[in-house]
Design a protein around this motif. Structure first.
Motif, mmCIF file in Angstrom:
data_model
loop_
_atom_site.group_PDB
_atom_site.id
_atom_site.type_symbol
_atom_site.label_atom_id
_atom_site.label_comp_id
_atom_site.label_asym_id
_atom_site.label_seq_id
_atom_site.Cartn_x
_atom_site.Cartn_y
_atom_site.Cartn_z
ATOM 1 N N UNK A 1 38.500 48.983 42.564
ATOM 2 C CA UNK A 1 38.843 48.130 43.704
ATOM 3 C C UNK A 1 39.427 46.812 43.211
ATOM 4 N N UNK A 2 38.876 46.261 42.110
ATOM 5 C CA UNK A 2 39.421 45.020 41.557
ATOM 6 C C UNK A 2 40.851 45.211 41.054
ATOM 7 N N UNK A 3 41.156 46.404 40.531
ATOM 8 C CA UNK A 3 42.493 46.667 39.984
ATOM 9 C C UNK A 3 43.576 46.554 41.054
ATOM 10 N N UNK A 4 43.256 46.902 42.313
ATOM 11 C CA UNK A 4 44.290 46.882 43.351
ATOM 12 C C UNK A 4 44.350 45.537 44.064
ATOM 13 N N UNK A 5 43.577 44.554 43.600
ATOM 14 C CA UNK A 5 43.734 43.184 44.077
ATOM 15 C C UNK A 5 43.154 42.885 45.435
#
Length: 557
Positions: free
Chosen positions: A200-204
């Motif tokens: 989830x953090x990877x997609x901002x």
């Protein structure tokens, strides 16, 4: 006497100015949010030229010398997706047992004179059955097998090993021990929690809530995302990468592959199926990095790097199997099956296939985040539209304004000029709350707004105590200066006692609660801190400055 040193006055106003400066970006929320998003793209070294050009206009929406931290809006204010997922921990048992077969086979091979031939037997998912041709060698086989078991490094599993080995005639049976199952469950849920967080953090996304609930469930709330199905696509993709030996090819997925093997389709060659050994040589869990790139022909690809153990296994296998095909498998599909041309040391390589640039980028993201250790079953999913979030914000604003106006009018009617001083401090108080929320990166939810409304009502309590005490001192015929001084001195203990006990309650709510309860506790706790500061220091400074200028003979409180 009624005196406040100059350095104290400067310090008080500096703290007020700094707090209000931190709160300032929230008055221009949309503009600052677009500015922050643009800055994130410009800082990102992997962002392309087109992405940078698209956000250059937004990068000038806010002065760079001003703070740009915002109060993050929660799911109920911004809208977004809510999921409750259950981790299927039983999946891990089967993969652990499957991975044991090559180790057990290699350990028993040197003992063939004693145990005879070794054959894998059909087994349940949670056990491994191996038949030996010489039953009289079973004791030796059990001794060798038990040498593979490792002690469990947990308090509850002290003295236990991860595998249990038993015998039924000429069949050796391996199972996970109960202590290892419990440790595996804990490890699997923790790993799934961390992988979901990284994906989830990877997609901002902004300020997601990812929490464990119970033994095997995970609560996921992501503000600002379009729908629950979109969120499921982000976290539900397993991206399980394995490198498996190729046994052969076949034209049908229904062909019997043989024990210990499986048939998987080719990703970019319709009608082609590969027979592979089920036990992988290396898995995606041993990847340390994956980045999108291009192969020697300019086609999109993904570069990968293994950790130390993965690099060693990868290097040893390629050295021993030159000339043999080796399948790269992603989510039960063979991406490619190149022939090993030479020893590949160093633990790095490249995945090629029929990728677009976007697909290779997404694959790299999923591989970096890691494979989910087990399947997720979604028990509950809910999408909250932005319109509902906007309605919640409007309702919260109305509640705050009504409470604010009522308190301002009451204080003015009850205490006159002193009430105006309290109202000025109350306005500063609300600004300081938002400044602190911005500084710590807190998420504001509807319960958080309730905490602010409660703080507005409670913020003047300290001033009421002080002003009532000043009234009593004025009635005893003391001078104005002495009455003000005694009013603050004698009310201080009651103010501190009341606020300390309320702050302890807020800490307990934050520690023991979760989600909305924590949001309420955060705003309540910060509101208590700012209320005490404004009542004891800001209001008093305003009264002192007024008194030094006017020097009244009597006080009208």
């Amino acid at each position: 006497m009624l005196q406040i040193d100059l350095w104290k006055r400067i310090l008080i106003w500096l703290m007020v100015a700094f707090g209000l400066l931190l709160a300032l970006p929230n008055a221009f929320y949309d503009r600052v949010e677009r500015y922050n998003d643009a800055q994130a793209v410009l800082i990102d070294e992997t962002a392309g030229a087109e992405a940078r050009a698209a956000v250059e206009g937004d990068a000038g929406l806010w002065p760079s010398f001003l703070p740009s931290s915002l109060v993050n809006l929660g799911l109920d204010l911004r809208g977004g997706a809510h999921l409750l997922a259950e981790v299927q921990v039983e999946d891990v048992y089967a993969s652990r047992i499957e991975a044991l077969w090559p180790q057990l086979r290699d350990a028993l091979r040197p003992e063939r004179d004693t145990v005879g031939t070794i054959r894998l037997q059909p087994s349940a998912d949670d056990e491994l059955r191996v038949r030996i041709s010489r039953p009289e060698g079973m004791e030796r086989a059990l001794a060798v097998a038990r040498g593979l078991a490792q002690p469990i490094q947990t308090l509850t599993g002290a003295g236990s090993t991860d595998y249990e080995f038993t015998a039924e005639g000429d069949v050796l049976i391996a199972r996970l021990s109960e202590a290892e199952r419990a440790a595996t469950d804990e490890r699997t849920v923790r790993q799934a929690l961390e992988i979901i967080r990284r994906r989830i953090d990877e997609v901002g996304t902004r300020e997601p809530t990812i929490q464990r609930q119970g033994g095997d469930r995970i609560l996921i709330q992501v503000p600002g995302i379009g729908s629950a199905s979109e969120l499921k696509e982000i976290i539900g993709t397993t991206a399980q990468l394995t490198f498996q030996p190729v046994v052969g090819q076949t034209s049908s997925i229904d062909d019997a592959p043989g024990l210990g093997n499986e048939v998987l389709p080719s990703l970019d060659q319709p009608g082609v199926f590969y027979i592979l050994e089920q036990a992988a040589v290396v898995t995606g869990e041993e990847l340390t990095n994956a980045q999108p790139s291009f192969d020697q022909n300019g086609r999109p690809a993904v570069n990968f790097t293994f950790n130390v153990s993965g690099a060693r296994k990868f290097g040893d296998y390629t050295a021993e199997n030159i000339g043999s095909p080796f399948a790269i498998v992603l989510d039960d599909q063979v991406i490619s099956a190149p022939v090993i041309q030479s020893h590949i040391p160093g633990g790095s390589g490249i995945i090629t296939g029929s990728f677009t640039v976007e697909e290779s980028t997404n694959l790299a993201v999923l591989l970096r985040a890691g494979a989910l250790p087990a399947e997720l079953t979604f028990l509950e999913e809910r999408t909250i539209g932005p319109e509902l979030g906007a309605d919640s914000i409007r309702a919260g604003q109305v509640a705050c304004l009504v409470a604010f106006a009522a308190v301002l009018v009451f204080m003015f009617l009850s205490y006159g000029l002193f009430g105006i001083f309290a109202n000025i401090a109350l306005i500063i108080n609300v600004g300081l709350i938002f400044g602190l929320l911005s500084a710590i990166g807190a998420t504001l939810t509807l319960p958080g707004i309730a905490g602010i409304v409660l703080t507005i009502g409670m913020a003047v309590d300290a001033n009421v105590l002080i002003f009532e005490r000043i009234r009593e001192e004025v009635k005893t015929a003391k001078g104005p200066a002495r009455a003000i001084e005694l009013g603050y001195e004698k009310a201080l203990s009651a103010i501190l006692d009341a606020n300390i006990t309320t702050f302890i309650t807020a800490v307990i709510l934050f520690t023991m609660g979760s989600g909305p309860v924590q949001g309420f506790a955060v705003t309540l706790g910060l509101g208590i801190l700012t209320s005490v500061f404004t009542a004891i220091f800001v209001t008093r400074l305003l009264v002192v400055m007024w008194f030094e200028r006017r020097r009244p003979k009597t006080l009208e409180v």
